[in-house]
Scaffold this active site. Structure first.
Site, PDB file in Angstrom:
ATOM      1  N   ASN A  88      48.704   1.655  -8.540  1.00 16.87           N
ATOM      2  CA  ASN A  88      47.907   2.162  -9.660  1.00 16.87           C
ATOM      3  C   ASN A  88      48.320   3.584 -10.013  1.00 16.87           C
ATOM      4  OD1 ASN A  88      46.497  -0.262  -9.451  1.00 16.87           O
ATOM      5  ND2 ASN A  88      45.006   0.623  -8.036  1.00 16.87           N
ATOM      6  N   ASP A  90      46.189   5.641 -11.768  1.00 12.60           N
ATOM      7  CA  ASP A  90      45.000   6.484 -11.888  1.00 12.60           C
ATOM      8  C   ASP A  90      44.819   7.326 -10.621  1.00 12.60           C
ATOM      9  OD1 ASP A  90      43.165   5.046  -9.894  1.00 12.60           O
ATOM     10  OD2 ASP A  90      43.693   3.401 -11.227  1.00 12.60           O
ATOM     11  N   HIS A 105      54.089   3.775  -8.881  1.00 10.74           N
ATOM     12  CA  HIS A 105      54.401   3.614 -10.305  1.00 10.74           C
ATOM     13  C   HIS A 105      54.104   4.863 -11.123  1.00 10.74           C
ATOM     14  CE1 HIS A 105      53.907  -0.957  -9.478  1.00 10.74           C
ATOM     15  NE2 HIS A 105      55.094  -0.511  -9.151  1.00 10.74           N
ATOM     16  N   GLY A 171      43.343  -5.841  -3.588  1.00  7.88           N
ATOM     17  CA  GLY A 171      43.370  -5.849  -5.052  1.00  7.88           C
ATOM     18  C   GLY A 171      44.735  -5.998  -5.675  1.00  7.88           C
TER      19      GLY A 171
END
Length: 231
Positions: A88, A90, A105, A171
Site C-alpha cells: 500500500n 498510504d 510500491h 489483506g
C-alpha cells in the site's frame, strides 16, 4: 531477544479504512483503466490526469483513519521486532504507530523529480500540480512505483522475509508480483499466518495458520495468538 515478526500487507487492510482499491472493480480504479493512471505510458500521455488522480487519492487518505488491523500490528512492537512490508502507498501503518515500514510500491505523500529519481520530497498537503518542479526545474511526479517500473525496495523485503521468525500476511490476494513471491523466501520452519476473507493460493507447507476473515478482525486475533504462544 525478541522474535522478528515480518508482516506483508496489501490493499485489503487499507480498504477497511475506506481507501479505494482497483482490483475489486474489474481492473478499473474509480472509473479509470489502471494503465491510464499508474503506468509510465499513462503519465506521458496525460500527466494532468495522473496528477489529479493521485491528488484525489491523497485527499481520500487524509480523511480516513487506521483500523483495528493497523493498530494491532503497531501494538505488537512492544513484544516483537516487527517489520512491515506493505504493498500500500498510504501512510496508515505509520499513523497507527508502526515504526519500521517498507513501502514496496512507493509513498502517496511523497513526490519525486522526473529528471532525477533520487530527488524525493515529502508532501504536507494533498495537491501536486503541473508546474510543480524539483530543485533542478523538472516536473514532479508521484513517488509511486507504476506498472512496468522496477521495485527498488524488493531486495530489502526479501532480506526481511529470509530473516523472519514469524511471517504474517494480511489483506493481500498474492497475485501482484514481485511482492507475491515473498512468501517463497520464508524459511520452511517459520510459521506463516494468513488473514484474508478470500484466501489466496498458497504453497503447501507446515506451520500454516489460516484466518478467513477481514484484517480488522483477523489481525487482532493473530496478535492475541502470537502474544500467548510465540513470545
Amino acid at each position: 531477544m525478541r522474535k522478528r515478526l515480518v508482516v506483508l500487507t496489501g490493499a485489503g487492510i487499507s480498504a477497511e479504512s475506506g481507501i479505494a482499491t482497483f482490483r475489486d472493480a474489474d481492473g478499473l480504479w474509480e472509473g479509470h483503466d489502471v494503465m491510464e493512471v499508474a503506468s509510465p505510458q499513462g503519465w506521458r500521455k496525460n500527466p494532468a490526469l495522473v496528477l489529479n488522480f493521485y491528488n484525489e487519492r491523497r485527499k481520500n487518505a487524509h480523511e480516513v483513519k487506521p483500523n483495528a488491523g493497523h493498530l494491532a500490528l503497531a501494538g505488537l512492537e512492544k513484544d516483537f521486532d516487527v517489520r512491515i512490508i506493505t504493498q500500500n502507498v498510504d501512510d496508515l501503518h505509520e499513523r497507527a504507530g508502526s515504526s519500521n515500514v517498507i513501502h514496496l510500491h512507493g509513498k502517496l505523500f511523497e513526490s519525486r523529480s522526473t529528471l532525477d529519481p533520487k530527488l524525493v520530497y515529502p508532501m504536507k498537503g494533498w495537491e501536486l500540480n503541473l508546474g510543480d518542479t524539483c530543485e533542478r526545474g523538472s516536473q514532479l511526479r508521484p513517488n509511486i512505483v507504476w506498472f512496468g517500473e522496477p521495485v527498488p525496495m524488493m531486495e530489502k523485503a526479501i532480506e526481511e522475509a529470509l530473516s523472519a521468525d514469524i511471517f504474517l500476511i494480511a489483506g493481500t490476494s498474492l497475485v501482484v508480483y514481485p511482492a507475491a513471491g515473498l512468501v517463497h523466501y520464508v524459511p520452511e520452519e517459520v510459521p506463516i499466518f494468513v488473514v484474508d476473507p478470500r484466501m489466496p493460493d498458497l504453497p503447501r507447507r507446515p506451520n500454516l495458520h489460516l484466518y478467513e476473515e477481514n484484517a480488522s478482525t483477523g489481525v487482532p486475533k493473530v496478535a492475541e495468538e502470537l502474544l500467548q504462544n510465540y513470545k
